[in-house]
Design a protein around this motif. Structure first.
Motif, PDB file in Angstrom:
ATOM      1  N   GLU A 179      -6.784  66.657  63.118  1.00  0.00           N
ATOM      2  CA  GLU A 179      -7.636  65.367  62.878  1.00  0.00           C
ATOM      3  C   GLU A 179      -6.972  64.004  63.552  1.00  0.00           C
ATOM      4  N   ILE A 180      -7.877  63.031  63.747  1.00  0.00           N
ATOM      5  CA  ILE A 180      -7.016  61.876  64.045  1.00  0.00           C
ATOM      6  C   ILE A 180      -7.416  60.432  63.175  1.00  0.00           C
ATOM      7  N   GLU A 181      -6.573  59.606  62.964  1.00  0.00           N
ATOM      8  CA  GLU A 181      -6.904  58.600  62.280  1.00  0.00           C
ATOM      9  C   GLU A 181      -6.466  57.063  62.962  1.00  0.00           C
ATOM     10  N   LEU A 182      -7.252  56.273  62.804  1.00  0.00           N
ATOM     11  CA  LEU A 182      -7.451  54.721  63.309  1.00  0.00           C
ATOM     12  C   LEU A 182      -7.091  54.010  62.144  1.00  0.00           C
ATOM     13  N   ASN A 183      -5.639  53.641  62.212  1.00  0.00           N
ATOM     14  CA  ASN A 183      -5.102  52.838  60.947  1.00  0.00           C
ATOM     15  C   ASN A 183      -4.644  51.480  61.146  1.00  0.00           C
ATOM     16  N   ILE A 184      -4.564  50.623  60.253  1.00  0.00           N
ATOM     17  CA  ILE A 184      -4.003  49.304  60.314  1.00  0.00           C
ATOM     18  C   ILE A 184      -2.777  49.212  59.308  1.00  0.00           C
ATOM     19  N   ILE A 185      -1.679  48.915  59.783  1.00  0.00           N
ATOM     20  CA  ILE A 185      -0.558  48.706  59.058  1.00  0.00           C
ATOM     21  C   ILE A 185      -0.641  47.506  58.006  1.00  0.00           C
ATOM     22  N   ALA A 186      -0.419  47.688  56.744  1.00  0.00           N
ATOM     23  CA  ALA A 186      -0.949  46.875  55.559  1.00  0.00           C
ATOM     24  C   ALA A 186      -0.135  47.135  54.271  1.00  0.00           C
ATOM     25  N   PHE A 187      -0.170  46.056  53.395  1.00  0.00           N
ATOM     26  CA  PHE A 187       0.470  46.208  52.226  1.00  0.00           C
ATOM     27  C   PHE A 187      -0.579  45.687  50.967  1.00  0.00           C
ATOM     28  N   PRO A 188      -0.318  46.144  49.669  1.00  0.00           N
ATOM     29  CA  PRO A 188      -1.037  45.513  48.502  1.00  0.00           C
ATOM     30  C   PRO A 188      -0.699  43.960  48.517  1.00  0.00           C
ATOM     31  N   THR A 189      -1.871  43.404  48.401  1.00  0.00           N
ATOM     32  CA  THR A 189      -1.712  41.976  48.471  1.00  0.00           C
ATOM     33  C   THR A 189      -0.842  41.417  47.131  1.00  0.00           C
ATOM     34  N   ALA A 190      -1.230  42.241  46.047  1.00  0.00           N
ATOM     35  CA  ALA A 190      -0.364  41.804  44.830  1.00  0.00           C
ATOM     36  C   ALA A 190       1.140  42.143  44.774  1.00  0.00           C
ATOM     37  N   LEU A 223       5.980  50.000  50.935  1.00  0.00           N
ATOM     38  CA  LEU A 223       4.779  49.034  50.697  1.00  0.00           C
ATOM     39  C   LEU A 223       4.188  48.907  52.012  1.00  0.00           C
ATOM     40  N   LEU A 224       4.841  48.766  53.261  1.00  0.00           N
ATOM     41  CA  LEU A 224       4.136  48.821  54.507  1.00  0.00           C
ATOM     42  C   LEU A 224       3.645  50.306  54.975  1.00  0.00           C
ATOM     43  N   GLY A 225       2.223  50.267  54.581  1.00  0.00           N
ATOM     44  CA  GLY A 225       1.663  51.876  54.831  1.00  0.00           C
ATOM     45  C   GLY A 225       0.399  51.675  55.832  1.00  0.00           C
ATOM     46  N   ILE A 226      -0.286  52.701  55.801  1.00  0.00           N
ATOM     47  CA  ILE A 226      -1.365  52.929  57.028  1.00  0.00           C
ATOM     48  C   ILE A 226      -2.553  52.995  55.911  1.00  0.00           C
ATOM     49  N   ALA A 227      -3.640  51.735  56.327  1.00  0.00           N
ATOM     50  CA  ALA A 227      -4.654  51.724  55.741  1.00  0.00           C
ATOM     51  C   ALA A 227      -5.764  52.273  56.452  1.00  0.00           C
ATOM     52  N   ARG A 228      -6.160  53.398  56.029  1.00  0.00           N
ATOM     53  CA  ARG A 228      -6.965  54.283  57.164  1.00  0.00           C
ATOM     54  C   ARG A 228      -8.483  53.642  57.369  1.00  0.00           C
ATOM     55  N   ILE A 229      -8.817  53.560  58.508  1.00  0.00           N
ATOM     56  CA  ILE A 229     -10.167  52.771  58.729  1.00  0.00           C
ATOM     57  C   ILE A 229     -11.123  53.930  59.338  1.00  0.00           C
ATOM     58  N   HIS A 230     -10.868  54.990  60.123  1.00  0.00           N
ATOM     59  CA  HIS A 230     -11.600  56.031  60.536  1.00  0.00           C
ATOM     60  C   HIS A 230     -10.433  57.428  60.484  1.00  0.00           C
ATOM     61  N   VAL A 231     -11.029  58.271  60.159  1.00  0.00           N
ATOM     62  CA  VAL A 231     -10.295  59.847  60.044  1.00  0.00           C
ATOM     63  C   VAL A 231     -11.446  60.773  60.480  1.00  0.00           C
ATOM     64  N   LEU A 232     -11.340  61.351  61.447  1.00  0.00           N
ATOM     65  CA  LEU A 232     -12.168  62.589  62.121  1.00  0.00           C
ATOM     66  C   LEU A 232     -11.138  63.963  61.949  1.00  0.00           C
ATOM     67  N   CYS A 233     -12.062  64.952  61.472  1.00  0.00           N
ATOM     68  CA  CYS A 233     -11.050  66.090  60.929  1.00  0.00           C
ATOM     69  C   CYS A 233     -11.959  67.217  61.589  1.00  0.00           C
ATOM     70  N   ASP A 234     -11.537  68.450  61.892  1.00  0.00           N
ATOM     71  CA  ASP A 234     -12.307  69.750  62.229  1.00  0.00           C
ATOM     72  C   ASP A 234     -12.251  70.889  61.222  1.00  0.00           C
ATOM     73  N   ASN A 235     -11.746  70.518  59.980  1.00  0.00           N
ATOM     74  CA  ASN A 235     -11.849  71.376  58.783  1.00  0.00           C
ATOM     75  C   ASN A 235     -12.442  70.774  57.737  1.00  0.00           C
ATOM     76  N   PRO A 236     -13.900  71.497  57.199  1.00  0.00           N
ATOM     77  CA  PRO A 236     -14.650  70.629  56.161  1.00  0.00           C
ATOM     78  C   PRO A 236     -13.868  70.791  54.899  1.00  0.00           C
ATOM     79  N   TYR A 237     -13.100  71.652  54.610  1.00  0.00           N
ATOM     80  CA  TYR A 237     -12.191  71.807  53.363  1.00  0.00           C
ATOM     81  C   TYR A 237     -11.208  70.576  53.359  1.00  0.00           C
ATOM     82  N   ALA A 238     -10.722  70.225  54.563  1.00  0.00           N
ATOM     83  CA  ALA A 238      -9.802  69.358  54.670  1.00  0.00           C
ATOM     84  C   ALA A 238     -10.486  67.775  54.355  1.00  0.00           C
ATOM     85  N   ILE A 239     -11.600  67.721  54.901  1.00  0.00           N
ATOM     86  CA  ILE A 239     -12.555  66.544  55.057  1.00  0.00           C
ATOM     87  C   ILE A 239     -12.976  66.279  53.525  1.00  0.00           C
TER      88      ILE A 239
END
Length: 287
Positions: free
Chosen positions: A78-89, A111-127
């Motif tokens: 799989e691939i991921e496009l992520n933005i590094i983000a944190f909970p506003t609260a 708290l600095l984590g990956i906010a997932r924007i797109h995830v593409l995957c080749d395993n339907p079970y994992a999707i």
């Protein structure tokens, strides 16, 4: 303030999910903050984009992993496009760090984590698991790769081609010819720094608008590569082949000719080796 309930674990899944092996590469870009903030607000309104020296951080990563189940084994890419983000609260708890400090794991609040924007995957079970357990924006894709390996000639160049796919009525993956994006990262002869950067907090937003966080532990350090020097700008190439897709449009909006700031890799160590054979002397009776 009463404690929040844990998100449900949908059948037939079990947590935690254990990886039998993981091969992982990610690339980070420090980029203009405003487009990043705008896109993050559309996907994850409870999060705020982290800034490092006034720049937001966008990450693109590829994973190849193996998992062992009761019925046998499965391999997933799989691939991921992520933005590094944190909970506003939780903004008052987020430490002030440089990008290099963040990349090496100095944020022990996680708290600095990956906010997932797109995830593409080749395993339907994992999707399905990603969507139902972690509220990942996960959909089908497939991959052609050329990776560093102990079973290949020496080198440290990673090449990943991501192509479009769909799932049929039975849930099986149907590959398409359309190439979506390609990533090439040449890390040969570069110095690495061990990065104690896990657990990696992955953020998602479910269909009811509830934000959730799912930590992922990796049991050995990552290797981090500082790519900030100008003479390393050509070591990373991220190419969009289908700009009309959501993935292509968002990559172009977030990363307009921006050089990579760093890369990070992890490869599971081998657990066994089948060695080279050798000849036996002929039996005396045959001489």
């Amino acid at each position: 303030m009463s404690p929040l309930p844990l998100p449900p674990v949908a059948e037939p899944f079990q947590l935690p999910f254990h990886y039998g092996a993981l091969h992982h590469i990610g690339v980070d870009w420090l980029t203009e903050a405003e487009p990043v903030r705008d896109l993050l607000a559309k996907h994850h309104p409870a999060l705020t984009a982290a800034e490092f020296g006034g720049r937001a951080l966008v990450s693109f990563n590829y994973q190849l992993y193996f998992a062992q189940y009761a019925f046998g084994g499965g391999v997933t890419q799989e691939i991921e496009l992520n933005i590094i983000a944190f909970p506003t609260a939780e903004a008052d708890r987020v430490p002030e760090l440089t990008y290099a400090q963040y990349a090496q794991g100095w944020d022990q609040t996680k708290l600095l984590g990956i906010a997932r924007i797109h995830v593409l995957c080749d395993n339907p079970y994992a999707i399905t698991a990603g969507r139902e357990l972690y509220a990942e924006p996960k959909y089908p894709g497939w991959f052609e790769v050329d990776l560093p390996s102990l079973n290949a000639p020496a080198g440290d160049t990673w090449t990943v081609h991501c192509k479009a796919a769909e799932t049929d009525r039975e849930g099986a993956l149907k590959r398409e010819d359309t190439e979506l994006a390609s990533l090439t990262v040449q890390l040969d002869d570069l110095t690495t720094t061990p990065a104690n950067n896990t657990p990696i907090t992955g953020y998602g937003t479910d269909t009811q608008g509830r934000a959730l966080a799912g930590p992922m532990n990796v049991y050995q350090p990552y290797a981090w590569y500082d790519l900030s020097a100008p003479d390393l700008a050509d070591r990373v190439r991220l190419t969009v082949h289908a700009p009309e897709t959501d993935l292509g449009r968002d990559i172009r909006a977030l990363l307009p000719d921006t050089p990579a700031a760093g890369a990070w890799t992890y490869q599971s160590p081998p657990v066994a080796a089948h060695n080279r054979p050798y000849y036996l002397r002929p039996h005396l009776a045959e001489q």
